[in-house]
Design a protein around this motif. Structure first.
Motif, PDB file in Angstrom:
ATOM      1  N   UNK A 223       1.448  -1.357   0.168  1.00  0.00           N
ATOM      2  CA  UNK A 223       0.369   0.091  -0.213  1.00  0.00           C
ATOM      3  C   UNK A 223       0.340   1.588   0.013  1.00  0.00           C
ATOM      4  N   UNK A 224       0.516   2.366  -0.773  1.00  0.00           N
ATOM      5  CA  UNK A 224       0.859   3.851  -1.272  1.00  0.00           C
ATOM      6  C   UNK A 224       0.047   4.772  -0.903  1.00  0.00           C
ATOM      7  N   UNK A 225       0.400   5.566  -0.545  1.00  0.00           N
ATOM      8  CA  UNK A 225      -0.704   6.954  -0.184  1.00  0.00           C
ATOM      9  C   UNK A 225      -1.841   6.214  -0.706  1.00  0.00           C
ATOM     10  N   UNK A 226      -2.250   4.577   0.280  1.00  0.00           N
ATOM     11  CA  UNK A 226      -3.757   5.072   0.586  1.00  0.00           C
ATOM     12  C   UNK A 226      -4.753   4.126  -0.624  1.00  0.00           C
ATOM     13  N   UNK A 227      -3.494   3.327  -1.246  1.00  0.00           N
ATOM     14  CA  UNK A 227      -4.423   2.640  -2.537  1.00  0.00           C
ATOM     15  C   UNK A 227      -3.103   1.370  -3.171  1.00  0.00           C
ATOM     16  N   UNK A 228      -3.859   0.553  -3.763  1.00  0.00           N
ATOM     17  CA  UNK A 228      -2.609  -0.656  -3.836  1.00  0.00           C
ATOM     18  C   UNK A 228      -1.415  -0.404  -5.094  1.00  0.00           C
ATOM     19  N   UNK A 229      -0.460  -0.586  -4.450  1.00  0.00           N
ATOM     20  CA  UNK A 229       0.463   0.122  -5.547  1.00  0.00           C
ATOM     21  C   UNK A 229       1.071  -1.124  -6.367  1.00  0.00           C
ATOM     22  N   UNK A 230       1.121  -2.397  -5.320  1.00  0.00           N
ATOM     23  CA  UNK A 230       1.263  -3.895  -6.027  1.00  0.00           C
ATOM     24  C   UNK A 230       0.579  -5.132  -5.375  1.00  0.00           C
ATOM     25  N   UNK A 231       0.782  -5.756  -5.978  1.00  0.00           N
ATOM     26  CA  UNK A 231       0.070  -7.388  -5.567  1.00  0.00           C
ATOM     27  C   UNK A 231       0.349  -8.778  -5.991  1.00  0.00           C
TER      28      UNK A 231
END
Length: 127
Positions: free
Chosen positions: A107-115
């Protein structure tokens, strides 16, 4: 659009919200929680989709499956990483079944950056 997390924010919130949207088959609600430049991998390092539009395309068809449902079994977080253990019900070509999945989200900046997603063996269900 960024969703900055305060130091006391619940890092699991974006993961929880995207799973709710997944189960509702709400593609716009689902995509709200993914960064525009997000990366989506088969564990450990096979890139399946790069960017929000590619992730949207992967899920539009999946959301048409009548039996689709992700059931959370366990969730934990460490720093900005969230790890879910889920059982996902799918409509496979050979019938309705389930697969266990370990989902790892950064999680980065309140969103999923990588999964990253590690799938177990699918099990067909008796009807």
């Amino acid at each position: 659009m960024e969703f900055p997390l305060s130091p006391t924010a619940d890092v699991t919130h974006p993961v929880r919200m995207q799973l709710e949207a997944y189960n509702a088959k709400d593609i716009d609600g689902f995509m709200r929680w993914w960064a525009d430049d997000c990366l989506y991998f088969a564990f450990p390092d096979t890139l399946l989709a790069q960017g929000a539009e590619a992730i949207r395309e992967r899920h539009v068809e999946r959301f048409r499956e009548p039996d689709l449902e992700g059931r959370l079994l366990h969730r934990l977080s460490v720093g900005n990483m969230v790890i879910d253990h889920e059982t996902v019900r799918r409509t496979f070509p050979e019938g309705v079944g389930e697969v266990d999945v370990v989902c790892i989200y950064e999680i980065e900046n309140g969103r999923i950056a990588k999964a990253w997603f590690k799938l177990g063996e699918k099990r067909l269900l008796e009807r």
